[in-house]
Write a protein that holds these residues in place. Sequence first.
Motif, PDB file in Angstrom:
ATOM      1  N   PRO A  36       0.835  -1.207   0.000  1.00  0.00           N
ATOM      2  CA  PRO A  36       0.000   0.000   0.000  1.00  0.00           C
ATOM      3  C   PRO A  36       0.868   1.254   0.000  1.00  0.00           C
ATOM      4  O   PRO A  36       1.881   1.328   0.706  1.00  0.00           O
ATOM      5  N   LYS A  38       0.638   5.863  -0.729  1.00  0.00           N
ATOM      6  CA  LYS A  38      -0.170   7.074  -0.925  1.00  0.00           C
ATOM      7  C   LYS A  38       0.455   7.868  -2.053  1.00  0.00           C
ATOM      8  O   LYS A  38       1.652   8.182  -2.008  1.00  0.00           O
ATOM      9  N   ASP A  49      -5.020   6.615  -1.598  1.00  0.00           N
ATOM     10  CA  ASP A  49      -4.504   5.283  -1.310  1.00  0.00           C
ATOM     11  C   ASP A  49      -4.440   4.462  -2.592  1.00  0.00           C
ATOM     12  O   ASP A  49      -5.333   4.526  -3.439  1.00  0.00           O
TER      13      ASP A  49
END
Length: 425
Positions: A36, A38, A49
């Motif tokens: 993950p 940003k 995200d």
Amino acid sequence: MRVEQQIEYEAKSDAEAINIARERLGRDAVILSSRPVKLGGVMGLFKRDALWITAGVLIPDQEDMLKESHDRMVAFQHLLEVRRAVGGEGAVVPAEPLVTTAFTPPPQGTVAVTAAAQAYESNSSRQADQKPAAQASPMAKDVDEIKMILCKVLDRLDGAGAQESLSGLDDNGRLLADAGVDKDIASEISDMFAKSSSSFDFYEWLAGRIPTMGAGWTNSLGGKRVLFAGPTGVGKTTTIAKLAATQSLWEHKKVVMMTADTYRIAAVEQLRTYAKILSVPIEIIADPHDADAALRKHADADLILLDTAGRSHFDDGRLDELKVIYDAFEPDSVHLVVASNIRYRDMLDVIERMGVIPLSALLFTKLDETHNYGTILNVLHDFNLSLSFFTVGQDVPNDIEIARGDRFVNLLTNRESLVKKESSG
């Protein structure tokens, strides 16, 4: 095995990630990593995200690739022949067992059966959304129990002396230690037998203490919704195909195959091919939220077999996803698929990592690739888990059998060998 055509890109979800990989790299694409991140924004604000994906194509060595392709084609061809033989003409007698033995099983009632199997057998008419007794405990409690046992086992192994020193063991203890059983475990088992005053000989007594899911396919599967977990390369997909074949062709059950292993497109296509040959439905669970709709769609199924991503058991991200798919699928039983030809400490690593979800049974594959079954007895002794099935080779549907205590003890002590029939083709 080497990686070719490696690419990196962003995606909104795992499903989108695998679709992009397929579009850019073809059907053999695999997701190598997913983390993950940003992205975007202005001055550190309003970032979105996303997932940062690394994908590529895994190229096996030429010899391995040819062998795998040959084995798969043989498996497909054999299953086609079996399917044609069934052809709506009624029941078909299964192929002969892998080995014929004169060993007499222990008397009725001496084979241990897990609480899960007992609960399932006594409540076979329960509704699909009811869970067996073994699944009633909170998930966290079951996971913590595995962690506690692992700590004790590792402490014992770290403080153990050389396995080669068998002093202090009686004949039965030496028999087990020679078969690869941990010396302390071998000693404990032989002492228990000496104190038991059993009317059985050691082999029969030990066979009666091997925990299995029970007699018959229904007990051994452990319920209607069955999830299979395990590391890469242990044979989960082929094992599921074997079970689907035995249950649909010989037991005449309504079987559904599902897969959450969308990271390996070739694996999905392999399972899809098996489903087509068997004429059973297959559902691709690209996202855990898809599980509920798929389960409602097949509410009348007798058996649902779910394949999960065979990622490395060291890949914590994929293991977190395993917990999510477990919650979405709500299985009656979870079979941890383990290759029997790995070391005991490697088996402990697999159990530790895959123990993020409650485990019901151990399913051992590749029994034909080892002559040392002591590690299996080590695991059974240390953990409150039962044996469900053994697999031997790639032949679908023949190379699978229900785990039995007498069968395992005979293999362990070399009273039996894995002798497969030669193909008549």
